[in-house]
Write an enzyme that holds these catalytic residues in place. Structure first.
Site, PDB file in Angstrom:
ATOM      1  N   HIS A   1      11.233 -44.480 -18.983  1.00 37.84           N
ATOM      2  CA  HIS A   1      12.652 -45.053 -19.252  1.00 37.84           C
ATOM      3  C   HIS A   1      12.574 -45.724 -20.566  1.00 37.84           C
ATOM      4  O   HIS A   1      13.505 -45.974 -21.182  1.00 37.84           O
ATOM      5  CB  HIS A   1      12.599 -45.932 -18.201  1.00 37.84           C
ATOM      6  CG  HIS A   1      14.117 -46.143 -17.858  1.00 37.84           C
ATOM      7  ND1 HIS A   1      14.702 -45.056 -16.778  1.00 37.84           N
ATOM      8  CD2 HIS A   1      14.876 -47.001 -17.666  1.00 37.84           C
ATOM      9  CE1 HIS A   1      15.902 -45.430 -16.690  1.00 37.84           C
ATOM     10  NE2 HIS A   1      16.013 -46.372 -17.185  1.00 37.84           N
TER      11      HIS A   1
ATOM     12  N   TYR B   1      22.103 -53.255 -24.777  1.00 38.46           N
ATOM     13  CA  TYR B   1      21.337 -52.808 -26.194  1.00 38.46           C
ATOM     14  C   TYR B   1      21.886 -53.662 -27.307  1.00 38.46           C
ATOM     15  O   TYR B   1      21.292 -53.493 -28.505  1.00 38.46           O
ATOM     16  CB  TYR B   1      21.562 -51.239 -26.133  1.00 38.46           C
ATOM     17  CG  TYR B   1      21.132 -50.570 -24.996  1.00 38.46           C
ATOM     18  CD1 TYR B   1      19.862 -50.490 -24.849  1.00 38.46           C
ATOM     19  CD2 TYR B   1      21.664 -49.942 -24.010  1.00 38.46           C
ATOM     20  CE1 TYR B   1      19.135 -49.789 -23.832  1.00 38.46           C
ATOM     21  CE2 TYR B   1      21.187 -49.446 -22.883  1.00 38.46           C
ATOM     22  CZ  TYR B   1      19.785 -49.041 -22.967  1.00 38.46           C
ATOM     23  OH  TYR B   1      19.205 -48.223 -21.721  1.00 38.46           O
TER      24      TYR B   1
ATOM     25  N   LYS C   1      22.073 -40.465 -10.791  1.00 30.90           N
ATOM     26  CA  LYS C   1      22.265 -41.869 -10.088  1.00 30.90           C
ATOM     27  C   LYS C   1      23.581 -42.187  -9.828  1.00 30.90           C
ATOM     28  O   LYS C   1      24.575 -41.875 -10.698  1.00 30.90           O
ATOM     29  CB  LYS C   1      21.739 -42.913 -10.844  1.00 30.90           C
ATOM     30  CG  LYS C   1      21.642 -44.216 -10.372  1.00 30.90           C
ATOM     31  CD  LYS C   1      20.595 -45.437 -11.166  1.00 30.90           C
ATOM     32  CE  LYS C   1      20.757 -46.679 -10.510  1.00 30.90           C
ATOM     33  NZ  LYS C   1      19.933 -47.697 -11.367  1.00 30.90           N
TER      34      LYS C   1
ATOM     35  N   ARG D   1      14.576 -43.565 -22.986  1.00 36.92           N
ATOM     36  CA  ARG D   1      15.752 -43.612 -22.524  1.00 36.92           C
ATOM     37  C   ARG D   1      16.474 -44.608 -23.375  1.00 36.92           C
ATOM     38  O   ARG D   1      17.643 -44.727 -23.966  1.00 36.92           O
ATOM     39  CB  ARG D   1      16.301 -43.648 -21.035  1.00 36.92           C
ATOM     40  CG  ARG D   1      17.439 -43.587 -20.667  1.00 36.92           C
ATOM     41  CD  ARG D   1      17.673 -43.456 -19.103  1.00 36.92           C
ATOM     42  NE  ARG D   1      18.651 -44.297 -18.593  1.00 36.92           N
ATOM     43  CZ  ARG D   1      19.771 -43.792 -18.348  1.00 36.92           C
ATOM     44  NH1 ARG D   1      20.224 -42.434 -18.836  1.00 36.92           N
ATOM     45  NH2 ARG D   1      20.769 -44.289 -17.866  1.00 36.92           N
TER      46      ARG D   1
ATOM     47  N   ARG E   1      17.331 -39.947 -17.370  1.00 34.52           N
ATOM     48  CA  ARG E   1      16.562 -40.458 -16.580  1.00 34.52           C
ATOM     49  C   ARG E   1      15.189 -39.722 -16.071  1.00 34.52           C
ATOM     50  O   ARG E   1      15.329 -38.308 -16.409  1.00 34.52           O
ATOM     51  CB  ARG E   1      17.121 -40.775 -15.313  1.00 34.52           C
ATOM     52  CG  ARG E   1      18.092 -42.084 -15.467  1.00 34.52           C
ATOM     53  CD  ARG E   1      18.829 -42.519 -14.226  1.00 34.52           C
ATOM     54  NE  ARG E   1      19.776 -43.750 -14.401  1.00 34.52           N
ATOM     55  CZ  ARG E   1      21.045 -43.472 -14.733  1.00 34.52           C
ATOM     56  NH1 ARG E   1      21.459 -42.124 -14.388  1.00 34.52           N
ATOM     57  NH2 ARG E   1      21.804 -44.338 -14.500  1.00 34.52           N
TER      58      ARG E   1
ATOM     59  N   HIS F   1      26.033 -44.804 -17.193  1.00 39.66           N
ATOM     60  CA  HIS F   1      26.201 -46.232 -16.542  1.00 39.66           C
ATOM     61  C   HIS F   1      27.723 -46.488 -15.899  1.00 39.66           C
ATOM     62  O   HIS F   1      28.628 -46.085 -16.350  1.00 39.66           O
ATOM     63  CB  HIS F   1      26.094 -47.309 -17.595  1.00 39.66           C
ATOM     64  CG  HIS F   1      24.776 -47.626 -17.995  1.00 39.66           C
ATOM     65  ND1 HIS F   1      24.337 -48.095 -19.316  1.00 39.66           N
ATOM     66  CD2 HIS F   1      23.601 -47.199 -17.663  1.00 39.66           C
ATOM     67  CE1 HIS F   1      23.035 -48.120 -19.720  1.00 39.66           C
ATOM     68  NE2 HIS F   1      22.472 -47.354 -18.641  1.00 39.66           N
TER      69      HIS F   1
END
Length: 259
Positions: free
Chosen positions: A198, A233, A92, A201, A67, A224
């Site tokens: 992003h 994705y 995160k 990424r 990120r 995640h």
């Protein structure tokens, strides 16, 4: 719609002091958006249109799936050349993760760290306060802030006032620098998509899936919490691989055979 409902409930409860019960209202659902990704050719053109520190940051994000805040927040202690890994600390969700460092980035990263080291030595010689430390670590280890281990890989060229302590110290580069550089590079590369940090990424994850990497490993690399987030994705690569196909192609091929 949801905001209007909350405002009405607040009006009745807090202003009119009327208790609201048994509200029958359907909440609006947030639409599902697929991420924008670049093809490998577009990624090459984008990176070829960048230079300097911005290029290194963009390569790090694409090469490791970082990120933006992970990239800008890197410190000397987070780079392990011996084991060829990068540590992302307090990402995160306040999670740490360990990522493979691409061999192609090693020399550029060493050069950047050498320039950052010279800046850190100058700060210490000038008597500037040490760097910001997270989670009150400065209280636990008072000397850590002036050590090279906690210095930024991408330090700002200027000193600024720390809003937490009020001290004048050096922080990492501003968060808007790289996104602005990427937008300019996308324009130069004639990429007609909405491209940001992003996007690199997203492209990292998509290109790994296309290369045959497993979804769980990519989930861990991206940090995640849920596999469902990473599964978004899959919808993109199904289109890229042409899994479904199109009746138009069949129609036109049939016409060619008849003629």
């Amino acid at each position: 719609q949801n905001q209007a409902l909350i405002a009405l409930v607040f009006l009745y409860r807090e202003v009119l002091e009327i208790e609201v019960e048994g509200i029958s209202a359907e909440r609006a659902k947030r639409g599902k958006k697929l991420p924008t990704v670049l093809s490998k050719e577009e990624t090459k053109r984008l990176l070829s249109s960048m230079s300097g520190v911005g290029l290194l940051q963009a390569r790090l994000i694409y090469g490791c799936g970082l990120r933006l805040r992970d990239c800008l927040g890197l410190r000397f202690k987070d780079i392990d050349f011996d084991h060829q890994v990068i540590w992302v600390r307090s990402g995160k969700g306040d999670k740490d993760r360990c990522l493979e460092l691409p061999h192609s980035l090693e020399q550029s990263l060493r050069d950047q760290m050498q320039m950052a080291r010279m800046l850190q030595e100058n700060d210490r010689a000038q008597g500037h306060p040490g760097d910001y430390l997270p989670n009150a670590y400065e209280v636990k280890n008072r000397g850590a802030g002036v050590s090279l281990a906690w210095f930024w890989i991408f330090p700002s060229s200027r000193l600024s006032k720390d809003r937490r302590s009020g001290l004048i110290r050096r922080h990492h580069v501003h968060k808007n620098g790289l996104p602005n550089a990427i937008r300019k590079a996308a324009s130069l590369a004639q990429i007609h998509k909405r491209v940001g940090a992003h996007t690199l990424r997203h492209s990292y994850a998509t290109h790994l899936l296309l290369a045959g990497a497993d979804l769980r490993s990519i989930q861990e690399a991206l940090g995640h919490s849920s596999i469902k987030t990473t599964e978004s994705y899959l919808h993109i690569i199904e289109s890229m691989r042409g899994k479904l196909g199109s009746p138009l192609d069949t129609l036109e091929s049939d016409s060619t055979k008849e003629n």
